[in-house]
Design an enzyme around this catalytic site. Structure first.
Site, PDB file in Angstrom:
ATOM      1  CB  THR A  12      -0.931   0.030   1.226  1.00 40.10           C
ATOM      2  OG1 THR A  12      -0.150   0.167   2.427  1.00 40.10           O
ATOM      3  CG2 THR A  12      -1.773  -1.243   1.311  1.00 40.10           C
ATOM      4  N   GLY A  13       0.261   2.358  -0.417  1.00 46.23           N
ATOM      5  CA  GLY A  13       0.954   3.640  -0.353  1.00 46.23           C
ATOM      6  C   GLY A  13       2.072   3.808  -1.359  1.00 46.23           C
ATOM      7  CB  SER A  15       1.380   7.911  -4.088  1.00 45.85           C
ATOM      8  OG  SER A  15       0.283   7.208  -3.545  1.00 45.85           O
ATOM      9  CB  ILE A  20       9.226   3.766   1.718  1.00 49.19           C
ATOM     10  CG1 ILE A  20      10.264   4.681   2.361  1.00 49.19           C
ATOM     11  CG2 ILE A  20       9.318   2.363   2.318  1.00 49.19           C
ATOM     12  CD1 ILE A  20      10.046   4.916   3.835  1.00 49.19           C
ATOM     13  CB  SER A 148       7.874   6.762  11.655  1.00 47.05           C
ATOM     14  OG  SER A 148       8.718   7.794  11.216  1.00 47.05           O
ATOM     15  CE1 TYR A 161       3.496   9.043   9.581  1.00 44.48           C
ATOM     16  CE2 TYR A 161       5.358   9.391  11.061  1.00 44.48           C
ATOM     17  CZ  TYR A 161       4.797   8.770   9.959  1.00 44.48           C
ATOM     18  OH  TYR A 161       5.542   7.867   9.237  1.00 44.48           O
TER      19      TYR A 161
END
Length: 202
Positions: A12-13, A15, A20, A148, A161
């Protein structure tokens, strides 16, 4: 080199080219895995070029634009990937929402926006994967949650976040114990520990 032959990976993610997510797709494809990636509001020309790049590594590649903040995103994602490639044995939860906040800016909307993608999206994708995996004929599965540096020190002006990514670490530990009998491993990875200068978020 091709130890992931005949396996399907969902990432996923993905873009943009330098993210990453794109790097993960490239590495998995080089190891022989077919790739299904999700994106949100990416440029169509880049998507076409990136799919071709992955296919040039000798694997299949498909993708879908999915808003992971939606309640039914996990069901729609796995329905789609199963239809076009088959059921995956690897899930990489890389997508993340990040807006600088700090105590002066943080409000309910900012917090909810982070929660919807970073926490709820990741949790629902993970458990949907495990439920379907249990009904499949697969013997080994992998869930990798990208986190993170929230556990290594303060993340100034990244309150929402950091908090939501921290929750993923706790979730990973508990889920790993639950699904281990199914043959699924669950791990959390902080790419910033491996990439000089930190990392970009998708």
């Amino acid at each position: 080199m091709y130890h992931l032959n005949n396996q399907i990976a969902v990432v996923t993610g993905v873009s943009h080219a330098q993210g990453i997510g794109a790097a993960i797709c490239r590495k998995l494809a080089e190891s022989g895995a077919d790739i299904f990636f999700t994106y949100w509001q990416a440029e169509s020309e880049w998507l076409k070029d990136f799919q071709q790049e992955i296919k040039m590594k000798g694997v299949q590649c498909a993708c879908s634009e999915i808003d992971l903040s939606k309640d039914t995103a996990s069901i729609r994602l796995f329905d789609h990937v199963t239809e076009v490639l088959g059921f995956p044995s690897i899930l990489i939860n890389n997508a993340a929402h990040s807006k600088r906040d700090g105590y002066k800016k943080l409000d309910a909307q900012l917090l909810d926006d982070h929660y919807a993608v970073n926490m709820r999206g990741t949790l629902l994708l993970s458990v949907e994967f495990a439920r379907r995996f249990e009904q499949s004929e697969l013997k080994k599965g992998r869930i990798i949650n990208i986190i993170s540096g929230q556990g290594q020190g303060p993340m100034v002006e990244e309150l929402a976040y950091g908090a939501t990514k921290g929750a993923i670490s706790a979730f990973t530990l508990s889920l790993s114990a639950e699904v281990a009998p199914l043959g699924i491993t669950v791990n959390a990875v902080n790419p910033a520990q491996q990439i000089p200068g930190g990392c970009q978020r998708s």
